[in-house]
Design a protein around this motif. Structure first.
Motif, PDB file in Angstrom:
ATOM      1  N   SER A 229       0.839  -1.203   0.000  1.00 44.07           N
ATOM      2  CA  SER A 229       0.000   0.000   0.000  1.00 44.07           C
ATOM      3  C   SER A 229       0.870   1.246   0.000  1.00 44.07           C
ATOM      4  CB  SER A 229      -0.913   0.021   1.228  1.00 44.07           C
ATOM      5  OG  SER A 229      -1.749  -1.117   1.225  1.00 44.07           O
ATOM      6  N   ARG A 243      -6.648  -3.219  -4.119  1.00 42.62           N
ATOM      7  CA  ARG A 243      -7.534  -4.366  -3.938  1.00 42.62           C
ATOM      8  C   ARG A 243      -6.662  -5.618  -4.017  1.00 42.62           C
ATOM      9  NH1 ARG A 243     -12.477  -5.677  -8.121  1.00 42.62           N
ATOM     10  NH2 ARG A 243     -10.862  -6.511  -9.455  1.00 42.62           N
ATOM     11  N   PHE A 244      -6.697  -6.429  -2.977  1.00 41.57           N
ATOM     12  CA  PHE A 244      -5.928  -7.679  -2.961  1.00 41.57           C
ATOM     13  C   PHE A 244      -6.863  -8.817  -3.326  1.00 41.57           C
ATOM     14  CE2 PHE A 244      -1.800  -6.702  -0.960  1.00 41.57           C
ATOM     15  CZ  PHE A 244      -2.004  -5.361  -0.716  1.00 41.57           C
ATOM     16  N   ARG A 245      -6.551  -9.488  -4.425  1.00 43.18           N
ATOM     17  CA  ARG A 245      -7.376 -10.594  -4.916  1.00 43.18           C
ATOM     18  C   ARG A 245      -6.606 -11.890  -4.795  1.00 43.18           C
ATOM     19  NH1 ARG A 245      -7.231 -10.999  -9.993  1.00 43.18           N
ATOM     20  NH2 ARG A 245      -6.284  -9.027 -10.566  1.00 43.18           N
ATOM     21  N   PRO A 246      -7.257 -12.988  -4.415  1.00 42.95           N
ATOM     22  CA  PRO A 246      -6.556 -14.267  -4.385  1.00 42.95           C
ATOM     23  C   PRO A 246      -6.065 -14.643  -5.783  1.00 42.95           C
ATOM     24  CG  PRO A 246      -8.654 -14.416  -3.234  1.00 42.95           C
ATOM     25  CD  PRO A 246      -8.641 -13.095  -3.944  1.00 42.95           C
ATOM     26  N   SER A 247      -4.896 -15.231  -5.844  1.00 40.94           N
ATOM     27  CA  SER A 247      -4.382 -15.688  -7.128  1.00 40.94           C
ATOM     28  C   SER A 247      -3.485 -16.888  -6.874  1.00 40.94           C
ATOM     29  CB  SER A 247      -3.622 -14.564  -7.831  1.00 40.94           C
ATOM     30  OG  SER A 247      -3.296 -14.970  -9.132  1.00 40.94           O
ATOM     31  N   ALA A 256      -1.552 -13.413  -4.049  1.00 42.88           N
ATOM     32  CA  ALA A 256      -2.513 -12.349  -4.359  1.00 42.88           C
ATOM     33  C   ALA A 256      -2.105 -11.621  -5.622  1.00 42.88           C
ATOM     34  CB  ALA A 256      -2.583 -11.351  -3.208  1.00 42.88           C
ATOM     35  N   GLU A 257      -3.112 -11.128  -6.302  1.00 43.76           N
ATOM     36  CA  GLU A 257      -2.851 -10.130  -7.321  1.00 43.76           C
ATOM     37  C   GLU A 257      -3.388  -8.825  -6.775  1.00 43.76           C
ATOM     38  OE1 GLU A 257      -4.317 -11.826 -10.925  1.00 43.76           O
ATOM     39  OE2 GLU A 257      -2.306 -12.389 -11.544  1.00 43.76           O
ATOM     40  N   GLU A 286      -4.666  -4.194 -12.799  1.00 41.49           N
ATOM     41  CA  GLU A 286      -3.774  -5.149 -12.168  1.00 41.49           C
ATOM     42  C   GLU A 286      -2.345  -4.627 -12.255  1.00 41.49           C
ATOM     43  OE1 GLU A 286      -4.424  -9.115 -13.596  1.00 41.49           O
ATOM     44  OE2 GLU A 286      -2.323  -9.572 -13.201  1.00 41.49           O
TER      45      GLU A 286
END
Ligand SMILES: [Zn+2]
Lengths: 344, 803
Positions: A229, A243-247, A256-257, A286
């Protein structure tokens, strides 16, 4: 007598008004204030007055003389200043002509973005390491928990150099090399070129990444969120949201992505009434891949995953530069067209 | 992975609106690449029944049909086709309805007969063609009055999901439905197929053996007799077409459909071409060739897993079937295979042969080893339903041991929280794991004993489950923290400062930074072999994308020349660029990666001020820029000497070798005219190459201040006439050899040829600065020193001093 002085004062004022040059002034001065001047004569006449009249009239006459003197001096100085100004104005330059063209070279936008990213991480306490571009498969894949028959290798279209060497497909092998040579705690980044065999017009066979990782006794996923961040907000501005997305990456878990709020529409998904093309109307872009370093990676370098934890991340510099400067075609970054480079 | 919302609804209730559903999938790690709503324009087309077909009184090729709609009287429609008969269900486009291709159907009078709409052909609705002439005849189960889009499922939303390689379980409608159920709390329902089996038993038609249980832990088959191969039903073709699959035939389409639905790849063999009714899963054993059903001859190696019949291979297990045993139009008996092949084996063979099929893609990522027979039954039921035929009694299911053993994984509460930075309780950890379908066996406060579901082969260790906890709880619920970074380290490292100063200086001189790809053509590497220090052969790529990117560069010069070319074409009057980057060579088994600097300078500096002419770029520009950069790094002594044979691509007379402290660090000069000509360059192109590793290495680590002189310097000039081939440096060297200690600096300040200097000679003027550190030198003192110096110089060198 007083009336005579008043009349003379008015006359002198008239005469001064008619003056146009220093010579005119001198003539007026001599005519009234000279040895035989009219005011001089009037003043001489003061002595002939009755003693009780003398002080008042003398005062009036002196005042008139002072006034005329001051007036003449002021006019002289004003005219002098005007003449000086006029003279200088004739030396006038055309300030609208172009200035001298000093040679100046430009920094490549990729270098600018890379340097900025590196500087941010160094300011957070990370140190810079480099690794070879011609890497062995062990460091590029196996040690990073990507065995040869794992489908994750499909994510890497690899350039092969010989039966054991490849062009590194990411900067992550530097993680392995640094950890092989040091004990924790380690806070490292590895900027540099990476290579993938992509024919796609939106990809370049060579591009740049900054890899980073922190290994210590109690590093958490929350720490990863905090550090990234900070990085993103320094790079793209304080109001950038993340935004932290599972990857999935074989060498991190959880993985995370990370998306940032769109730099064009600010997350609104639309600009100027139309849908935002940069984020494809998702509001997000992204920008990073990251995660907690996988226990298998720690075991590969001889660390005990029960004792140390760590996070790792990788950011694509081309993408950062393109978003930061609004560049829409990646190929521009490697064509070295001066019309492009001069803008940075 | 493409799937449709209607298909999903067969397995799970979709409680979220599509936008929120997509958001939930994205935030669970399933990236939504596209959402496409399919709403055919022909929504008004409805199912009707033909009541009567009669000839058109005024046209031989037209028919008059009376059809029944859901309500109202029978309507009459003129039709050009003749493939219908009374009782058929057909598609009516009533007046006012739209068809593809901007067609609007209105009530019309055709050859004197009123037509209340149109009976549609598949083609006219842009449906997958059934290859029949005439109108679309629907199956009898189509109910009158139903909208055709609803009956066929043609109105649907297609979602395209990017599935990461670890999530093989998400490569099916069922898998995504499971994920949605876990995310939304909706209940998953998997309809169990009701199969009607008939004699004879499967075992009488085929015998199955698994001879390579390590590569094939499970192999199951069913047999169908009396199958009629034809196009599959329109609803199936419509759905397959929606997700981009080309329909082939009912049997083949069913295997694809079930694979997409259940994630279990299936293969259908023509039983008549399975020799001796024997099927075996075994290693190929020998090198042999095999023709796959795409008609390509493949070379097998002994370790490849194949499915064989009584004669030899009939399929490349899990990858592609063989040409000989594929389903054909005349196939009547079908052998249906559903198996579990180990991922690594499939991947090895598929990768070696360069094949990626939907089947191999799923096997490589790991399918559910428990669902083998369920998928087989689903397919058998669908084939029997769509291609008629009877299902032979019983399943042959060869399984190694007692089937898949699921791991029991200990998940420590403290470990979860230590890794995530959370304060979750055992219950909060258990909830998402149960939602995934995992069994939480033991339950203590400190640790859970978790058995993941059979379809999640990616869940093998504690950290895998920690990721699932984080994923389903939502990464956004994990608080961001700032770690205290206590690691020591070199910071920017020792190279950055000098290198950055070097770059900055070059930019100040007008050179722009350029970055080129590291791959270049082999010819370029021969022409520009780089710095002498970079020994060894060029590094070639084994899978180069093209011949002009066949090798890794040895030099930055070719990339800069390419940039020169690009910019010349743009009409740039001056191209001034530098690049810093790696250069590569290979010495036997060892690879060298050097760091080089390259410069290109060509054209003319634009007029700096209006009225002044443009100035051609010269060697002095190149040398001046580099000299300034060396100076900024306090590098000394830097020597510029005539080129020897360091760089054959340079002009032998107009180029220099640069040494620092006596070590060769680079070259600079004009491109050889032959090289220029070959590239279509006219005029001088100035280039330089430096070894940046050495430059940085010789750069002093710190700047040390020298006190300012307290007494003035006294200058004396001397002009020396020499042969025109003489180099200024030779005299500088000679002066420094004979100079007394009070000489502070010697500088060249002029050079002149022409009258009165004789032909073949030139005059070089030097300015010599004398200074003492402890007193002001007198004129007489300096004159004496200077005369002595000049005298010594003329003794040493065949030069003449100009008076
Ligand atoms: Zn946007």
């Amino acid at each position: 007598m007083k009336a005579t002085l008043d009349a003379l004062g008015a006359e002198i004022e008239n005469a001064l008004d008619g003056c146009r040059s220093d010579e005119d002034l001198e003539r007026v001065r001599i005519a009234y204030l000279g040895r035989k001047g009219r005011l001089t004569e009037v003043m001489r006449g003061v002595g002939a007055l009755a003693p009780e009249e003398r002080p008042a009239v003398g005062e009036l006459a002196n005042a008139l003389k002072r006034r005329v003197d001051e007036c003449i001096t002021a006019l002289r100085e004003r005219w002098k200043a005007e003449r000086r100004q006029h003279e200088l104005e004739r030396e006038r330059l055309d300030v609208t002509l172009p200035g001298r063209v000093w040679p100046y070279g430009h920094v490549h936008p990729l270098t600018a973005a890379l340097d900025e990213a590196v500087a941010i991480f160094v300011s957070l306490g990370f140190s810079v390491y480099e690794g070879p571009h011609i890497e062995d498969e062990y460091h590029n894949f196996e040690a990073l928990n990507i065995p040869s028959d794992h489908p994750a290798r499909d994510m890497h279209d690899t350039f092969f150099v010989d039966h054991t060497h490849i062009l590194r497909t990411h900067t992550s092998p530097v993680q392995i090399r640094v950890m092989e040579n040091q004990e924790p705690p380690i806070a490292a980044i590895a900027p540099g070129a990476v290579f993938r065999h992509d024919d796609d017009v939106t990809h370049s066979p060579m591009f740049h990444q900054v890899e980073g990782f922190l290994v210590d006794r109690a590093v958490t996923f929350g720490d990863l969120k905090g550090v990234l961040s900070l990085f993103v907000q320094r790079m793209f501005g304080d109001d950038t949201r993340l935004r932290f997305r599972p990857s999935f990456f074989p060498f991190t878990e959880p993985s995370a992505e990370i998306d940032i709020s769109c730099v064009i529409c600010g997350g609104a998904r639309a600009v100027n009434g139309g849908t935002c093309r940069v984020c494809k109307a998702t509001g997000w872009l992204e920008i990073l891949g990251a995660g907690m370093i996988h226990p298998a990676v720690f075991r590969a370098v001889g660390y005990d995953p029960e004792v140390v934890t760590g996070f790792a991340f990788g950011v694509g510099i081309e993408r950062v530069a393109m978003l930061k400067y609004g560049i829409t075609d990646i190929r521009l970054l490697f064509q070295n067209d001066l019309r492009f480079l001069r803008q940075f | 992975m493409k799937l449709t919302l209607n298909w999903l609804r067969e397995f799970v209730e979709l409680v979220l609106p599509i936008d929120e559903l997509c958001e939930a999938l994205v935030m669970a790690g399933l990236e939504v690449e596209a959402v496409a709503v399919h709403r055919p324009i022909w929504g008004a087309v409805e199912v009707v029944e033909i009541v009567n077909v009669a000839a058109h009184p005024n046209a031989d090729r037209l028919r008059l049909c009376e059809v029944r709609r859901a309500q109202g009287p029978l309507v009459r429609v003129v039709c050009g086709a003749s493939n219908m008969q009374a009782g058929d269900k057909v598609a009516l486009a009533p007046p006012g309805s739209d068809l593809p291709g901007d067609r609007r159907i209105e009530r019309a009078t055709i050859r004197g007969q009123i037509s209340e709409g149109m009976l549609c052909a598949a083609r006219e609705l842009a449906l997958p063609d059934d290859a029949t002439d005439g109108i679309l005849i629907l199956p009898p189960d189509a109910s009158i009055g139903r909208r055709l889009v609803d009956y066929l499922g043609a109105e649907d939303t297609v979602i395209d999901l990017a599935v990461t390689p670890n999530r093989g379980d998400c490569l099916s409608v069922l898998g995504i439905a499971r994920e949605i159920a876990a995310l939304t709390g909706a209940k998953l329902q998997v309809p169990a197929p009701a199969l009607r089996e008939d004699d004879p038993p499967t075992t009488s038609a085929v015998r199955v053996a698994v001879e390579a249980p390590d590569l094939c832990p499970r192999y199951a088959v069913r047999v169908l007799h009396g199958v009629c191969v034809a196009p599959s039903p329109l609803w199936m073709r419509t759905r397959l077409a929606l997700i981009g699959l080309h329909p082939i035939s009912n049997v083949v389409d069913v295997t694809n459909y079930v694979m997409l639905e259940r994630g279990q790849p299936l293969h259908a063999f023509d039983l008549a071409h399975v020799a001796n009714g024997r099927i075996s899963a075994r290693r190929a054993g020998t090198r042999q060739s095999f023709v796959t059903l795409d008609g390509v001859e493949r070379e097998l190696i002994p370790d490849d897993l194949v499915i064989t019949d009584g004669r030899g291979p009939v399929a490349l297990a899990g990858i592609m079937g063989g040409a000989d045993s594929e389903i054909r139009a005349d196939t009547t008996d079908v052998l249906l295979e559903s198996a579990y092949f180990t991922p690594a084996g499939i991947r090895r063979t598929a990768r070696r042969l360069g094949i990626t099929s939907d089947s191999s893609y799923r096997f490589e990522r790991g399918i559910d080893p428990v669902a083998t027979v369920a998928a087989l039954d689903r397919a058998a039921g669908l084939i029997a339903g769509t291609a008629s035929g009877t299902i032979a009694r019983g399943v042959i299911d060869k399984q190694v041991g007692r089937g898949a053993r699921l791991p029991t994984i200990r998940v420590r509460v403290a470990r979860v929280n230590a890794l995530l930075g959370t304060t979750l309780t055992a219950a909060e950890i258990e909830r998402p794991l149960r939602a995934l379908g995992a069994t939480v066996a033991g339950h203590a406060r400190a640790a859970l004993r978790v058995v993941p579901p059979s379809y999640r082969s990616d869940l093998q260790s504690e950290v895998d489950l920690i990721e699932e906890v984080a994923r389903l709880s939502g990464y956004e619920t994990i608080p961001a923290t700032t770690p205290a970074i206590v690691a020591g380290g070199p910071g920017f490292g020792p190279h950055r400062d000098p290198e950055e100063r070097f770059r900055q200086t070059l930019r100040t001189c007008g050179l722009t930074e350029m970055i080129a790809l590291a791959m270049i053509g082999a010819e370029e590497n021969r022409m520009f072999p780089g710095l002498p220090d970079l020994s060894g052969k060029p590094v070639a790529l084994r899978n180069a994308p093209s011949s002009d990117a066949a090798e890794l560069r040895r030099s930055l010069v070719p990339g800069l020349l390419q940039a020169l070319d690009v910019n010349r074409r743009q009409g740039e009057p001056l191209v001034a660029g530098y690049a810093i980057g790696r250069v590569y060579a290979c010495d036997g088994e060892r690879y060298h990666e050097g760091k080089a600097l390259g410069i290109v300078l060509a054209g003319a500096w634009p007029s700096a001020v209006i009225g002044e002419p443009p100035r051609p770029a010269s060697f002095a520009d190149l040398k001046g820029g580099l000299a300034l950069a060396f100076d900024r790094l306090a590098l000394a002594p830097v020597m510029w000497e005539s080129l020897q044979n360091e760089a054959p691509y340079l002009h032998p007379g107009k180029a220099a070798r640069i040494t620092i402290g006596g070590v060769l660090c680079g070259v600079a000069g004009a491109l050889h005219p032959d090289v220029s000509a070959a590239r279509g360059l006219d005029g001088d192109t100035w280039v330089a190459e430096l070894d940046m590793i050495r430059v940085v290495q010789y750069c002093p680590r710190r700047i040390v201040f020298r006190p300012l002189p307290r007494f003035p310097a006294v200058l004396r000039d001397v002009a020396i006439v020499v042969d025109s081939g003489f180099q200024a440096q030779q005299i500088l060297d000679a002066i420094s050899e004979v100079a007394p200690p009070l000489v502070e600096e010697v500088r060249v300040f002029d050079q002149y040829a022409g009258a009165p200097i004789p032909e073949g000679k030139k005059s070089i003027a030097y300015s010599i600065s004398y200074r003492a550190s402890d007193r002001t030198l007198t004129d007489e003192e300096v004159n004496t020193l200077h005369q002595e110096l000049v005298a010594h110089l003329t003794e040493r060198l065949p030069v003449e001093v100009r008076r």
